[in-house]
Design a protein around this motif. Structure first.
Motif, PDB file in Angstrom:
ATOM      1  N   PRO A 253     -13.163 -33.403 -43.020  1.00 25.39           N
ATOM      2  CA  PRO A 253     -14.028 -32.788 -42.006  1.00 25.39           C
ATOM      3  C   PRO A 253     -13.985 -33.598 -40.726  1.00 25.39           C
ATOM      4  CG  PRO A 253     -15.333 -33.819 -43.735  1.00 25.39           C
ATOM      5  CD  PRO A 253     -13.896 -33.937 -44.141  1.00 25.39           C
ATOM      6  N   HIS A 254     -14.064 -32.915 -39.589  1.00 27.93           N
ATOM      7  CA  HIS A 254     -13.979 -33.600 -38.304  1.00 27.93           C
ATOM      8  C   HIS A 254     -14.644 -32.763 -37.228  1.00 27.93           C
ATOM      9  CE1 HIS A 254     -10.650 -30.800 -38.141  1.00 27.93           C
ATOM     10  NE2 HIS A 254     -10.729 -30.874 -36.823  1.00 27.93           N
ATOM     11  N   ILE A 255     -14.837 -33.369 -36.099  1.00 26.56           N
ATOM     12  CA  ILE A 255     -15.364 -32.695 -34.915  1.00 26.56           C
ATOM     13  C   ILE A 255     -14.318 -32.819 -33.820  1.00 26.56           C
ATOM     14  CG2 ILE A 255     -17.137 -32.720 -33.123  1.00 26.56           C
ATOM     15  CD1 ILE A 255     -19.031 -33.917 -35.223  1.00 26.56           C
ATOM     16  N   THR A 256     -13.910 -31.699 -33.254  1.00 24.78           N
ATOM     17  CA  THR A 256     -12.960 -31.714 -32.154  1.00 24.78           C
ATOM     18  C   THR A 256     -13.735 -31.789 -30.848  1.00 24.78           C
ATOM     19  OG1 THR A 256     -11.395 -30.398 -33.433  1.00 24.78           O
ATOM     20  CG2 THR A 256     -11.071 -30.460 -31.036  1.00 24.78           C
ATOM     21  N   LEU A 257     -13.546 -32.852 -30.097  1.00 27.80           N
ATOM     22  CA  LEU A 257     -14.228 -33.014 -28.815  1.00 27.80           C
ATOM     23  C   LEU A 257     -13.415 -32.452 -27.670  1.00 27.80           C
ATOM     24  CD1 LEU A 257     -15.611 -36.624 -29.258  1.00 27.80           C
ATOM     25  CD2 LEU A 257     -16.793 -34.448 -29.639  1.00 27.80           C
ATOM     26  N   ALA A 258     -12.118 -32.395 -27.823  1.00 28.37           N
ATOM     27  CA  ALA A 258     -11.237 -31.840 -26.796  1.00 28.37           C
ATOM     28  C   ALA A 258      -9.926 -31.467 -27.449  1.00 28.37           C
ATOM     29  CB  ALA A 258     -11.000 -32.848 -25.683  1.00 28.37           C
ATOM     30  N   ARG A 259      -9.314 -30.459 -26.901  1.00 32.33           N
ATOM     31  CA  ARG A 259      -7.980 -30.073 -27.370  1.00 32.33           C
ATOM     32  C   ARG A 259      -7.104 -29.958 -26.136  1.00 32.33           C
ATOM     33  NH1 ARG A 259      -8.297 -25.680 -31.372  1.00 32.33           N
ATOM     34  NH2 ARG A 259      -8.446 -27.412 -32.781  1.00 32.33           N
ATOM     35  N   LEU A 260      -6.073 -30.772 -26.093  1.00 33.43           N
ATOM     36  CA  LEU A 260      -5.186 -30.795 -24.937  1.00 33.43           C
ATOM     37  C   LEU A 260      -3.831 -30.238 -25.321  1.00 33.43           C
ATOM     38  CD1 LEU A 260      -6.058 -34.391 -23.732  1.00 33.43           C
ATOM     39  CD2 LEU A 260      -7.012 -32.249 -22.895  1.00 33.43           C
ATOM     40  N   GLY A 261      -3.215 -29.545 -24.404  1.00 33.57           N
ATOM     41  CA  GLY A 261      -1.880 -29.011 -24.635  1.00 33.57           C
ATOM     42  C   GLY A 261      -0.840 -30.112 -24.643  1.00 33.57           C
TER      43      GLY A 261
ATOM     44  N   PRO B   6     -17.855 -18.185 -34.739  1.00 35.84           N
ATOM     45  CA  PRO B   6     -19.049 -18.853 -35.270  1.00 35.84           C
ATOM     46  C   PRO B   6     -19.214 -18.550 -36.754  1.00 35.84           C
ATOM     47  CG  PRO B   6     -19.660 -16.974 -33.918  1.00 35.84           C
ATOM     48  CD  PRO B   6     -18.180 -17.119 -33.804  1.00 35.84           C
ATOM     49  N   LEU B   7     -19.491 -19.570 -37.528  1.00 35.84           N
ATOM     50  CA  LEU B   7     -19.687 -19.411 -38.970  1.00 35.84           C
ATOM     51  C   LEU B   7     -21.160 -19.534 -39.364  1.00 35.84           C
ATOM     52  CD1 LEU B   7     -16.715 -21.550 -40.317  1.00 35.84           C
ATOM     53  CD2 LEU B   7     -16.813 -19.080 -39.989  1.00 35.84           C
ATOM     54  N   ALA B   8     -21.879 -20.448 -38.706  1.00 38.09           N
ATOM     55  CA  ALA B   8     -23.282 -20.662 -39.053  1.00 38.09           C
ATOM     56  C   ALA B   8     -23.980 -21.411 -37.924  1.00 38.09           C
ATOM     57  CB  ALA B   8     -23.397 -21.461 -40.349  1.00 38.09           C
ATOM     58  N   ASN B   9     -25.283 -21.194 -37.804  1.00 35.73           N
ATOM     59  CA  ASN B   9     -26.130 -21.925 -36.863  1.00 35.73           C
ATOM     60  C   ASN B   9     -27.152 -22.721 -37.661  1.00 35.73           C
ATOM     61  OD1 ASN B   9     -25.209 -21.040 -34.234  1.00 35.73           O
ATOM     62  ND2 ASN B   9     -25.938 -19.033 -34.865  1.00 35.73           N
ATOM     63  N   PHE B  10     -27.415 -23.933 -37.220  1.00 34.46           N
ATOM     64  CA  PHE B  10     -28.370 -24.808 -37.875  1.00 34.46           C
ATOM     65  C   PHE B  10     -29.391 -25.263 -36.829  1.00 34.46           C
ATOM     66  CE2 PHE B  10     -24.370 -25.043 -40.075  1.00 34.46           C
ATOM     67  CZ  PHE B  10     -24.736 -24.877 -41.398  1.00 34.46           C
ATOM     68  N   ASP B  11     -30.627 -24.844 -36.971  1.00 32.81           N
ATOM     69  CA  ASP B  11     -31.695 -25.240 -36.064  1.00 32.81           C
ATOM     70  C   ASP B  11     -32.521 -26.330 -36.730  1.00 32.81           C
ATOM     71  OD1 ASP B  11     -31.051 -23.383 -34.050  1.00 32.81           O
ATOM     72  OD2 ASP B  11     -32.066 -21.802 -35.162  1.00 32.81           O
ATOM     73  N   PHE B  12     -32.866 -27.346 -35.958  1.00 34.73           N
ATOM     74  CA  PHE B  12     -33.690 -28.428 -36.469  1.00 34.73           C
ATOM     75  C   PHE B  12     -35.150 -28.064 -36.279  1.00 34.73           C
ATOM     76  CE2 PHE B  12     -30.000 -31.175 -34.865  1.00 34.73           C
ATOM     77  CZ  PHE B  12     -29.311 -31.047 -36.046  1.00 34.73           C
ATOM     78  N   ALA B  13     -35.939 -28.334 -37.288  1.00 35.32           N
ATOM     79  CA  ALA B  13     -37.376 -28.075 -37.188  1.00 35.32           C
ATOM     80  C   ALA B  13     -37.992 -29.068 -36.224  1.00 35.32           C
ATOM     81  CB  ALA B  13     -38.034 -28.204 -38.559  1.00 35.32           C
ATOM     82  N   VAL B  14     -38.808 -28.570 -35.312  1.00 41.18           N
ATOM     83  CA  VAL B  14     -39.479 -29.418 -34.325  1.00 41.18           C
ATOM     84  C   VAL B  14     -40.897 -29.645 -34.803  1.00 41.18           C
ATOM     85  CG1 VAL B  14     -40.183 -29.631 -31.926  1.00 41.18           C
ATOM     86  CG2 VAL B  14     -38.041 -28.489 -32.501  1.00 41.18           C
TER      87      VAL B  14
ATOM     88  N   ALA C 230     -22.748 -40.826 -19.703  1.00 45.22           N
ATOM     89  CA  ALA C 230     -23.822 -40.846 -20.694  1.00 45.22           C
ATOM     90  C   ALA C 230     -25.033 -40.119 -20.133  1.00 45.22           C
ATOM     91  CB  ALA C 230     -24.178 -42.290 -21.031  1.00 45.22           C
ATOM     92  N   ALA C 231     -25.637 -39.329 -20.950  1.00 39.43           N
ATOM     93  CA  ALA C 231     -26.845 -38.616 -20.561  1.00 39.43           C
ATOM     94  C   ALA C 231     -27.701 -38.425 -21.801  1.00 39.43           C
ATOM     95  CB  ALA C 231     -26.502 -37.267 -19.944  1.00 39.43           C
ATOM     96  N   ALA C 232     -28.977 -38.585 -21.632  1.00 30.58           N
ATOM     97  CA  ALA C 232     -29.906 -38.370 -22.742  1.00 30.58           C
ATOM     98  C   ALA C 232     -30.244 -36.890 -22.825  1.00 30.58           C
ATOM     99  CB  ALA C 232     -31.169 -39.188 -22.526  1.00 30.58           C
ATOM    100  N   PHE C 233     -30.287 -36.365 -24.017  1.00 31.81           N
ATOM    101  CA  PHE C 233     -30.674 -34.975 -24.213  1.00 31.81           C
ATOM    102  C   PHE C 233     -31.177 -34.798 -25.645  1.00 31.81           C
ATOM    103  CE2 PHE C 233     -26.170 -35.403 -25.035  1.00 31.81           C
ATOM    104  CZ  PHE C 233     -25.993 -34.749 -26.248  1.00 31.81           C
ATOM    105  N   ASP C 234     -32.000 -33.817 -25.830  1.00 27.19           N
ATOM    106  CA  ASP C 234     -32.518 -33.511 -27.150  1.00 27.19           C
ATOM    107  C   ASP C 234     -31.583 -32.531 -27.850  1.00 27.19           C
ATOM    108  OD1 ASP C 234     -34.834 -35.050 -26.812  1.00 27.19           O
ATOM    109  OD2 ASP C 234     -35.879 -33.383 -25.845  1.00 27.19           O
ATOM    110  N   VAL C 235     -31.320 -32.787 -29.108  1.00 29.98           N
ATOM    111  CA  VAL C 235     -30.510 -31.878 -29.912  1.00 29.98           C
ATOM    112  C   VAL C 235     -31.460 -31.094 -30.809  1.00 29.98           C
ATOM    113  CG1 VAL C 235     -28.689 -31.706 -31.654  1.00 29.98           C
ATOM    114  CG2 VAL C 235     -28.554 -33.451 -29.863  1.00 29.98           C
ATOM    115  N   THR C 236     -31.477 -29.794 -30.638  1.00 28.38           N
ATOM    116  CA  THR C 236     -32.383 -28.950 -31.416  1.00 28.38           C
ATOM    117  C   THR C 236     -31.649 -28.180 -32.508  1.00 28.38           C
ATOM    118  OG1 THR C 236     -32.146 -27.159 -29.820  1.00 28.38           O
ATOM    119  CG2 THR C 236     -33.969 -28.711 -29.480  1.00 28.38           C
ATOM    120  N   GLY C 237     -30.331 -28.339 -32.565  1.00 34.24           N
ATOM    121  CA  GLY C 237     -29.542 -27.680 -33.591  1.00 34.24           C
ATOM    122  C   GLY C 237     -28.076 -27.749 -33.239  1.00 34.24           C
ATOM    123  N   PHE C 238     -27.275 -27.120 -34.059  1.00 36.94           N
ATOM    124  CA  PHE C 238     -25.848 -27.062 -33.770  1.00 36.94           C
ATOM    125  C   PHE C 238     -25.256 -25.830 -34.440  1.00 36.94           C
ATOM    126  CE2 PHE C 238     -26.132 -29.365 -37.732  1.00 36.94           C
ATOM    127  CZ  PHE C 238     -25.043 -28.952 -38.467  1.00 36.94           C
TER     128      PHE C 238
END
Length: 71
Positions: free
Chosen positions: A14-22, A62-70, A38-46
């Protein structure tokens, strides 16, 4: 296997692709040496996407959405 295709024997990584270059992107040394902004931000899901590479471009589904409970 029933279709006559051998199963993939490679381990799933498993991995996360941050960029794909030709292939024509050129040398990446300068790009990688720069500090990332760098920037601060709140993550409410992915969202989990599947990418399918075609000759024209990558298609993202898109396969699935995951929301974090606040609390």
């Amino acid at each position: 296997a029933r279709a006559g295709v051998s199963p993939d024997t490679r381990a799933f990584v498993p991995h996360i692709t941050l960029a794909r270059l030709g292939r024509d992107a050129g040398p990446l040394g300068g790009f990688l040496a720069r500090p990332a902004p760098a920037a601060a931000f709140d993550v409410t899901g992915f969202a989990l996407f599947e990418s399918v590479l075609t000759r024209a471009a990558a298609a993202y589904h898109p396969l699935a959405n995951f929301d974090f409970a606040v609390n």
